[in-house]
Scaffold this motif. Structure first.
Motif, PDB file in Angstrom:
ATOM      1  N   ARG A   1      41.864  46.187  40.592  1.00 13.86           N
ATOM      2  CA  ARG A   1      41.610  47.462  41.263  1.00 13.86           C
ATOM      3  C   ARG A   1      42.673  48.498  40.918  1.00 13.86           C
ATOM      4  NH1 ARG A   1      40.043  45.507  47.368  1.00 13.86           N
ATOM      5  NH2 ARG A   1      38.533  43.947  46.725  1.00 13.86           N
ATOM      6  N   LEU A   2      43.918  48.100  40.913  1.00 16.80           N
ATOM      7  CA  LEU A   2      44.990  49.045  40.581  1.00 16.80           C
ATOM      8  C   LEU A   2      44.881  49.538  39.143  1.00 16.80           C
ATOM      9  CD1 LEU A   2      48.020  47.509  42.478  1.00 16.80           C
ATOM     10  CD2 LEU A   2      46.727  49.559  43.057  1.00 16.80           C
ATOM     11  N   ALA A   3      44.420  48.671  38.254  1.00 10.85           N
ATOM     12  CA  ALA A   3      44.200  49.104  36.870  1.00 10.85           C
ATOM     13  C   ALA A   3      43.097  50.165  36.814  1.00 10.85           C
ATOM     14  CB  ALA A   3      43.842  47.914  35.994  1.00 10.85           C
TER      15      ALA A   3
ATOM     16  N   ASN B   1      44.267  29.826  47.373  1.00  3.69           N
ATOM     17  CA  ASN B   1      43.804  30.285  48.671  1.00  3.69           C
ATOM     18  C   ASN B   1      43.325  31.731  48.556  1.00  3.69           C
ATOM     19  OD1 ASN B   1      46.111  31.851  48.661  1.00  3.69           O
ATOM     20  ND2 ASN B   1      47.190  30.623  50.166  1.00  3.69           N
ATOM     21  N   MET B   2      42.796  32.269  49.648  1.00  2.00           N
ATOM     22  CA  MET B   2      42.196  33.598  49.613  1.00  2.00           C
ATOM     23  C   MET B   2      43.220  34.676  49.261  1.00  2.00           C
ATOM     24  SD  MET B   2      39.896  35.537  52.493  1.00  2.00           S
ATOM     25  CE  MET B   2      39.255  34.012  53.071  1.00  2.00           C
TER      26      MET B   2
ATOM     27  N   PHE C   1      33.660  38.460  38.372  1.00  2.00           N
ATOM     28  CA  PHE C   1      33.791  37.350  37.430  1.00  2.00           C
ATOM     29  C   PHE C   1      35.067  36.557  37.700  1.00  2.00           C
ATOM     30  CE2 PHE C   1      35.267  35.596  33.362  1.00  2.00           C
ATOM     31  CZ  PHE C   1      34.211  34.722  33.116  1.00  2.00           C
ATOM     32  N   LEU C   2      36.144  37.252  37.997  1.00  2.00           N
ATOM     33  CA  LEU C   2      37.405  36.591  38.300  1.00  2.00           C
ATOM     34  C   LEU C   2      37.289  35.734  39.565  1.00  2.00           C
ATOM     35  CD1 LEU C   2      40.448  36.416  37.493  1.00  2.00           C
ATOM     36  CD2 LEU C   2      40.814  38.301  39.066  1.00  2.00           C
TER      37      LEU C   2
ATOM     38  N   SER D   1      45.035  38.765  42.782  1.00  2.00           N
ATOM     39  CA  SER D   1      44.563  38.958  41.410  1.00  2.00           C
ATOM     40  C   SER D   1      43.475  40.032  41.355  1.00  2.00           C
ATOM     41  CB  SER D   1      44.054  37.637  40.834  1.00  2.00           C
ATOM     42  OG  SER D   1      42.981  37.147  41.597  1.00  2.00           O
ATOM     43  N   ALA D   2      42.652  40.114  42.405  1.00  2.00           N
ATOM     44  CA  ALA D   2      41.621  41.161  42.442  1.00  2.00           C
ATOM     45  C   ALA D   2      42.258  42.535  42.599  1.00  2.00           C
ATOM     46  CB  ALA D   2      40.636  40.891  43.573  1.00  2.00           C
TER      47      ALA D   2
END
Length: 148
Positions: free
Chosen positions: A58-60, A46-47, A33-34, A53-54
């Protein structure tokens, strides 16, 4: 001379998939969704900014998995390694698969392998380090039922 040998035991990957299923699905949905939202809004990121942010998502999820392992089983480092490895691998597959939406490019095939491997490595190390630190600095409540 009395030698004791350990019998080889197969790793039950279905147990770990069931264990990580709900946090992984929630994390994948939030990450997709993000990514979609950033693409749809056209923020001009940019990528690298999107991937950063992704990785926070994942770390969470990796932190949540470590906490779940610690509270249910105690500081079981091998369990954390395998759970983080599977979760990171699936996160990497989903993220590299999302890149195919734009179209086919040859680097995206190599990205399937590298991002999945890198995600698995980071997932395993993240959960392992959190569980290892929880052994020395008990920042969560004591585990409820320790399984030997």
């Amino acid at each position: 001379m009395n030698k004791t040998t350990r019998a080889w035991q197969a790793i039950n990957f279905t147990f770990y998939l069931k264990f990580i299923f709900l946090p992984l699905i929630i994390g994948v949905i939030i990450e997709l969704f993000l990514r979609w939202l950033i693409d749809w809004l056209g923020l001009g990121w940019n990528m690298n900014q999107v991937d950063l942010s992704a990785w926070l998502v994942r770390l969470a999820v990796f932190g949540y998995l470590a906490r779940k392992i610690y509270l249910l089983y105690g500081s079981v480092l091998p369990m954390g390694l395998i759970a983080g490895l599977e979760a990171g691998f699936i996160f990497g597959l989903v993220a590299s698969g999302y890149r195919f939406i734009d179209g086919f490019k040859i680097w995206k095939i190599f990205n399937l392998v590298t991002e999945s491997f890198f995600g698995a490595l980071v997932g395993a190390l993240s959960v392992f380090v959190i569980l290892y630190l929880a052994e020395f600095f008990p920042f969560w409540n004591k585990h409820k039922n320790k399984i030997n």
